[in-house]
Design an enzyme around this catalytic site. Structure first.
Site, PDB file in Angstrom:
ATOM      1  N   HIS A 137      -2.771  -0.996  -3.288  1.00  0.00           N
ATOM      2  CA  HIS A 137      -3.889  -0.069  -3.129  1.00  0.00           C
ATOM      3  C   HIS A 137      -3.700   1.092  -4.106  1.00  0.00           C
ATOM      4  CE1 HIS A 137      -4.776  -1.431   1.285  1.00  0.00           C
ATOM      5  NE2 HIS A 137      -4.969  -2.376   0.397  1.00  0.00           N
ATOM      6  N   ASP A 190      -4.706  -4.772   5.979  1.00  0.00           N
ATOM      7  CA  ASP A 190      -5.091  -5.580   4.822  1.00  0.00           C
ATOM      8  C   ASP A 190      -3.993  -6.601   4.525  1.00  0.00           C
ATOM      9  OD1 ASP A 190      -6.467  -6.516   2.673  1.00  0.00           O
ATOM     10  OD2 ASP A 190      -6.042  -4.815   1.354  1.00  0.00           O
ATOM     11  N   SER A 233       0.865  -1.184   0.000  1.00  0.00           N
ATOM     12  CA  SER A 233       0.000   0.000   0.000  1.00  0.00           C
ATOM     13  C   SER A 233       0.899   1.230   0.000  1.00  0.00           C
ATOM     14  CB  SER A 233      -0.935  -0.044   1.215  1.00  0.00           C
ATOM     15  OG  SER A 233      -1.813   1.049   1.204  1.00  0.00           O
TER      16      SER A 233
END
Length: 766
Positions: free
Chosen positions: A67, A159, A40
């Site tokens: 992401h 995540d 991310s």
């Protein structure tokens, strides 16, 4: 120049084909491993460092889940292509994954994998709540099983943690970037704190560790004959070392499971033989603990197999509750509960089932949740889970049964109080009994058949008639089919058969003593003395100690000592074990006043000379009330002790009986006293009623304010999540733009140098 370029491309294609064939041949008949990489904020730099150290002919495929801003055209594929000689693609729907290639998720998509092909989905979660890394890694674990590899790099949030759990369960490999080297360490730390990381290293070192592990795993696979006597002996020594260190006996676990988990640890440490691993265990006690946790396979999540949980809630539990319209205590046992998700899922399912029954009965839910792993039990007791449980728990359940706290959710107090956690070995320790529900999911599959044949009769014994047994989707009761009847065979829900008894009693071997508990002293020398003391104490309590009751701060009776029938009697109607409802006439009012006073003042109070109506007479007594400070388990409770008093002897007066005037005066005096007491009681009741109304009004105001604050908090939380997601996406876009600017700057510098170093006039035509 164009000819050389064409030849170069052809050579490159040939090299890729050769590399691919090498990758497949190295893996033998098994499918080539696929590496799922989650990143991310700050992930671009880590991805470039990772890919620069991956050989072009590794035989692996790499799928990158980053992401990304859903509204921005991604340049990640182009930027990563510069860091690796492997072909880099932006994933397309149904794109077949091939070795020695890199695949990048496109913006505003979720991605899964099935039979080696990538599938793209429209996101079904709002911006800020998407978990694309978990979504892909879970599918990767199912598709590649033990050939799946999960890598977590720099990023914010948690995540990827649930996806790594799925890979870990399938005996895949889990690697995490060293948090100190990550620009944003939330995602790496989440994976590490969950106990999932097999290897932790800087991003540039992870490819080498993957290749070393796979090379060693292939060596073991190529030379994996049936266990020789020497290897069997080494395997048994591993079991002995585990037993000596942890007190747990794994000799009745499936040998293939133990061997597979041991080989994983051997691959991580680059050890070729089980005998070498035995020596490693002897010199590294910490590795014994790691192997112990590896064998427990503590992988779980909320409402695993949702269809089975829905059937349990809507049919099995509903039928069980309908047969008990009078209510009562509902007892359940979650065996091998790991970090508590399964036990809390059961509590939520039961609570939902209770709210749906009509008419509403008064049930109390009591769930016992046990596991071998003390660390897992400690985590379950804390009841805090990362935000990515939203992938398994609906928004409605999150709102009703959880409290958002930090970057995750804490289980609500009402659900938490239903569950009691404890460490227990179901093989060695006594079971819980008189159960309505027994949940044992994905434990039996790791046990030898002979042990399964012993556990199932034990479960039958633990359950009440018509009790529910809930197993994992790969488990069955075929070893004891006569003991259970299926509610739904496919979803592994069973009901205890009442008419059939086990053919023989369950007989487990004695538990091995844990070295942690070996410091207990022998008590045989003082056994006779302790028995004499306990018998004497019991005799004194029965015949010479005053009657007493132990109550909580609400007056509910918890324990009775001695015979209290002269002072307490059951009230008519529904059973009520509150002392104020059971106190006899003459005791209830004074006892109530003194009880509330002793709670406020925290000092002992004695009521003297009370007269209590008994069956056919009266009894004079003193009553002592005292709050308890020690032991800790009884703190806040109140002990009420009753002391009988002898009736004072009546004084005989000489002469004739009293005159009528004297009797009338005495009667008038008593009537005045009664009237005064009634007036005081009436005044007290009015004051209490007024206080109750004020408290009720205050409570309503506070409740209204609390609802407003809760609504505001939910709005702020949603805004925070959206801002955090937007921040991560902007970080990624910024990194891409910065990389592009660096490239343009280099190009500009090259052109400037060209112009400065030549005096030839150059004309650019566009």
């Amino acid at each position: 120049m164009s000819g050389r370029s064409l030849n170069s491309n052809q050579d490159s294609n040939r090299r890729d084909k050769v590399a691919a064939s090498q990758g497949l041949s190295q893996a033998g008949k098994l499918p080539f491993p696929i590496v799922g990489i989650g990143a991310s904020a700050g992930g671009l730099e880590a991805l470039e460092q990772f890919l620069r150290h991956v050989p072009q002919d590794s035989g692996l495929a790499f799928v990158i889940i980053q992401h990304l801003d859903p509204t921005h055209k991604a340049m990640l594929t182009e930027l990563l292509q510069r860091a690796t000689g492997m072909k880099t693609f932006q994933a397309r729907d149904r794109m077949q994954v091939k070795p020695n290639s890199v695949y990048v998720i496109p913006p505003n998509k979720d991605m899964s994998i099935l039979h080696g092909a990538l599938h793209l989905f429209e996101p079904n979660a709002p911006r800020g709540l998407r978990l694309p890394i978990d979504f892909f890694l879970r599918s990767l674990a199912e598709d590649r099983q033990d050939r799946s590899i999960g890598v977590i790099l720099s990023g914010m949030g948690s995540d990827g943690t649930l996806g790594l759990k799925a890979i870990k369960e399938k005996a895949g490999l889990v690697l995490v970037q060293e948090p100190a080297t990550a620009k944003f360490d939330s995602m790496p730390r989440s994976a590490i704190s969950a106990g999932l990381a097999d290897l932790v290293a800087p991003a540039e070192e992870l490819p080498g560790k993957i290749l070393d592990y796979l090379r060693h795993a292939r060596t073991l696979a190529d030379s994996k004959p049936p266990l020789e006597e020497k290897d069997r002996s080494a395997l048994e020594k591993v079991v002995i070392l585990l037993r000596n260190k942890t007190g747990q006996d794994f000799s009745l676990y499936k040998k293939n499971t133990i061997r597979r988990r041991i080989e994983r640890r051997m691959g991580i440490h680059q050890l070729g033989k089980i005998a070498d691993y035995v020596r490693y265990l002897q010199h590294n006690p910490q590795e014994v603990e790691l192997l112990f946790k590896e064998l427990l396979i503590g992988v779980t999540n909320f409402f695993r197999d949702p269809a089975a949980w829905e059937l349990l809630r809507t049919e099995a539990l509903a039928a069980l509750l309908e047969k008990r319209p009078e209510g009562g205590v509902l007892r359940a046992w979650s065996v091998g509960c790991s970090s508590g998700e399964e036990a809390y899922s059961l509590a939520i399912a039961c609570q939902e089932a209770l709210t749906e029954i009509e008419p509403r009965a008064d049930f109390k839910l009591q769930i016992f949740a046990t596991d071998l792993d003390q660390d897992a039990i400690d985590k379950a007791r804390r009841g805090w889970y990362p935000a990515n449980i939203a992938a398994d728990v609906s928004a409605e359940r999150l709102r009703r049964y959880f409290i958002q706290e930090g970057d995750g959710y804490r289980i609500g107090k009402k659900i938490r109080e239903m569950v009691t956690f404890a460490t227990q070995n179901v093989i060695m320790d006594p079971p819980f009994t008189k159960l309505d529900i027994l949940v044992c999911r994905n434990l039996l599959i790791y046990l030898m058949p002979e042990l399964q044949k012993k556990l199932l009769p034990l479960f039958h014994y633990s359950l009440k008639p018509e009790g529910i047994l809930f197993l994992g989707n790969a488990e069955a009761v075929s070893a004891a089919a006569e003991l259970f009847t299926p509610i739904n065979l496919k979803l592994r829900l069973f009901r205890r058969r009442e008419s059939v008894l086990p053919a023989h009693p369950v007989d487990f071997p004695a538990s091995f003593a844990s070295p942690r508990a070996q410091g207990a002293k022998e008590s045989t020398k003082v056994k006779a003395a302790s028995n004499l003391q306990s018998l004497a104490d019991e005799l004194l309590l029965q015949h010479f100690s005053p009657p007493a009751v132990l109550v909580n701060d609400q007056g509910d009776i918890l324990y009775i000592s001695g015979r209290t029938g002269k002072y307490l009697e059951p009230a008519a109607g529904k059973a009520n074990w509150n002392i104020f409802a059971m106190a006899r006439q003459g005791l209830n009012f004074d006892l109530g006043v003194a009880f509330h006073k002793v709670l406020r003042q925290n000092e002992a109070i004695t009521l003297r000379g009370l007269k209590v109506d008994t069956d056919g007479g009266s009894q004079m007594l003193d009553v002592t009330l005292k709050t308890i400070e020690e032991p800790e388990a009884l703190r806040g409770m109140v002990m009420i002790v009753f002391h009988d008093l002898a009736e004072p002897p009546s004084k005989k007066k000489p002469g004739p009986a009293g005159s009528p005037a004297t009797d009338n005066a005495r009667i008038a005096e008593l009537e005045q006293e009664v009237a005064r007491l009634r007036e005081e009681l009436h005044t007290t009741r009015e004051e209490m009623q007024s206080s109750q109304e004020e408290l009720k009004s205050t409570n309503e105001e506070l409740q209204s304010a609390n609802e407003e604050l809760q609504s505001t908090n939910e709005e702020l939380t949603t805004s925070k999540e959206e801002m955090q997601s937007l921040n991560e996406e902007l970080q990624t876009v910024n990194a891409e733009q910065q990389s592009k600017m660096d490239e343009l700057t280099r190009t500009e510098d090259d052109l400037r140098n060209l112009l400065n170093s030549t005096e030839i006039i150059t004309v650019f035509l566009d």
